[in-house]
Design an enzyme around this catalytic site. Structure first.
Site, mmCIF file in Angstrom:
data_model
loop_
_atom_site.group_PDB
_atom_site.id
_atom_site.type_symbol
_atom_site.label_atom_id
_atom_site.label_comp_id
_atom_site.label_asym_id
_atom_site.label_seq_id
_atom_site.Cartn_x
_atom_site.Cartn_y
_atom_site.Cartn_z
ATOM 1 N N ASP A 186 69.067 -13.172 -5.994
ATOM 2 C CA ASP A 186 68.902 -12.579 -4.548
ATOM 3 C C ASP A 186 68.759 -13.847 -3.689
ATOM 4 O O ASP A 186 68.796 -13.646 -2.491
ATOM 5 C CB ASP A 186 67.627 -11.834 -4.638
ATOM 6 C CG ASP A 186 68.098 -10.467 -4.349
ATOM 7 O OD1 ASP A 186 69.165 -9.952 -3.795
ATOM 8 O OD2 ASP A 186 67.151 -9.514 -4.902
ATOM 9 N N GLN A 197 63.833 -5.542 -6.993
ATOM 10 C CA GLN A 197 64.210 -4.593 -6.038
ATOM 11 C C GLN A 197 63.050 -4.596 -5.004
ATOM 12 O O GLN A 197 61.922 -4.447 -5.135
ATOM 13 C CB GLN A 197 64.437 -3.251 -6.574
ATOM 14 C CG GLN A 197 65.400 -2.307 -5.430
ATOM 15 C CD GLN A 197 66.544 -2.555 -4.879
ATOM 16 O OE1 GLN A 197 67.249 -3.272 -5.978
ATOM 17 N NE2 GLN A 197 66.831 -2.499 -4.156
ATOM 18 N N LYS A 200 73.525 -0.843 -9.125
ATOM 19 C CA LYS A 200 73.537 -2.055 -9.583
ATOM 20 C C LYS A 200 73.773 -2.308 -11.126
ATOM 21 O O LYS A 200 74.650 -2.902 -11.607
ATOM 22 C CB LYS A 200 72.467 -3.001 -9.184
ATOM 23 C CG LYS A 200 72.448 -3.377 -7.565
ATOM 24 C CD LYS A 200 70.946 -3.697 -7.173
ATOM 25 C CE LYS A 200 70.933 -3.913 -5.645
ATOM 26 N NZ LYS A 200 69.459 -4.549 -5.248
HETATM 27 N N1 GUN Z 1 66.459 -3.782 -1.274
HETATM 28 C C1 GUN Z 1 67.567 -3.609 -0.230
HETATM 29 N N2 GUN Z 1 68.636 -4.488 -0.607
HETATM 30 C C2 GUN Z 1 68.186 -5.409 -1.487
HETATM 31 C C3 GUN Z 1 68.818 -6.393 -2.139
HETATM 32 O O1 GUN Z 1 69.870 -6.867 -1.808
HETATM 33 N N3 GUN Z 1 67.981 -6.987 -3.007
HETATM 34 C C4 GUN Z 1 66.887 -6.545 -3.267
HETATM 35 N N4 GUN Z 1 66.265 -7.198 -4.243
HETATM 36 N N5 GUN Z 1 66.202 -5.616 -2.828
HETATM 37 C C5 GUN Z 1 66.852 -4.849 -1.908
#
Ligand code: GUN
Length: 311
Positions: free
Chosen positions: A121, A98, A54
């Site tokens: 998110d 995350q 990311k």
């Molecule tokens: N863990 C796995 N996929 C994601 C995501 O798209 N966002 C977040 N915050 N955590 C994750």
């Protein structure tokens, strides 16, 4: 005839280019560069890889990023206080916590503490409510990415029966809402659904987010259906690689030579001949999740700077 491959890398590339152009537009207007902060709590190895990807993706489109790493003896309150201090920072446009959080952290409390305008998110209840209403707001990245993949690949959604397997807050539920807003007739299935293969066989669009390797086989798939695979699992044995990809496959050869091989929630060898279109793992949904995170960060930054959100 095998299923058409829904190439997530190609669609994600197009989205990243649009985001890069959007960032350049902000700078040309004399506005500061967007900034995303990623909060990583605990020691989850997969999360560490996702977070690194990311951060790298931000760099590629000109978004500033920052990683807040919370390690060691974590009391659940540290993630919460980190979110609160990031809410207060005017130079931060997007906050991504995350998931999963370590067991001692209260995930709901942390997500509810986010400033909804920085919630890239789309998991804060205000954004969830806006999604249900169909109002402008930040949407979860994976379901948004899947809609982009369908639309930009020319897969018609309106009037179809779309079936989502999985009811998580981050994928299944928002996915169902986005498909509904696109005028699909939507069924949500889960681990307690009776006779899932029979139900799934009536769907023209099948989105699978169950977290079980190669769970969906040909008996779940209507001939010609579009199948979107959200899962990602590391294969551990040559027997699995042979079953999922075939005896002469490059995946089996790769595994035998010590490289890591991935499979999704869909059994590729058994579903490919029957589906009309299939998103691969890797290279399907994964790159789109990241591209939509960048898109959401740009959107948050635009709104933060008093500009209208773009589609
Ligand atoms: N863990 C796995 N996929 C994601 C995501 O798209 N966002 C977040 N915050 N955590 C994750």
């Amino acid at each position: 005839m095998g299923a058409r491959v829904l190439d997530g890398e190609v669609v994600a590339h197009a989205i990243r280019q649009e985001v890069a152009a959007g960032v350049a537009d902000l700078l040309a207007r004399g506005k500061p560069r967007p900034r995303l902060v990623v909060v990583l709590s605990g020691e989850n190895l997969a999360s560490q890889v996702y977070v690194r990807n990311k951060i790298k993706a931000c760099e590629q489109v000109g978004i500033d990023s920052e990683l807040v790493r919370l390690e060691g003896n974590l009391d659940g309150g540290r993630t919460l206080s980190t979110v609160q201090s990031l809410n207060d920072r005017s130079d931060v446009d997007g906050i991504l916590v995350q998931l999963p959080l370590p067991e001692d952290a209260d995930e709901t409390r942390v997500l509810h503490a986010l400033d909804p305008g920085k919630d890239v998110d789309g998991l804060h209840p205000e954004n969830v409510g806006k999604l249900v209403e169909g109002a402008q707001g930040l949407r979860p990245c994976t379901p948004s990415g899947i809609m982009e993949l369908l639309q930009r690949s020319g897969i018609a959604v309106e009037g179809t029966h779309a079936l989502v397997v999985g009811r998580s807050n981050i994928v299944g539920k928002p996915m169902s809402m986005l498909l509904l807003h696109a005028n699909a007739t939507v069924t949500i299935c889960h681990s307690r659904t009776r006779d899932l293969p029979h139900l799934a066989r009536s769907a023209e669009i099948l989105v699978v987010a169950v977290g079980k390797p190669a769970f969906v086989t040909e008996e779940f798939v209507k001939p010609g259906a579009t199948v979107v695979d959200v899962g990602i699992h590391r294969i551990v044995s040559p027997g699995q690689a042979e079953d999922f990809f075939g005896a002469g496959s490059r995946q089996l050869a790769a595994l035998k030579s010590g490289r890591s091989v991935l499979v999704g929630d869909v059994h590729p060898r058994r579903v490919k001949p029957r589906a009309g279109a299939l998103s691969p793992v890797p290279g399907g949904v994964g790159p789109l999740t990241i591209a939509c995170l960048l898109k959401n960060t740009l959107q948050a930054a635009r709104v933060h700077r008093g500009l209208p959100a773009q589609r």
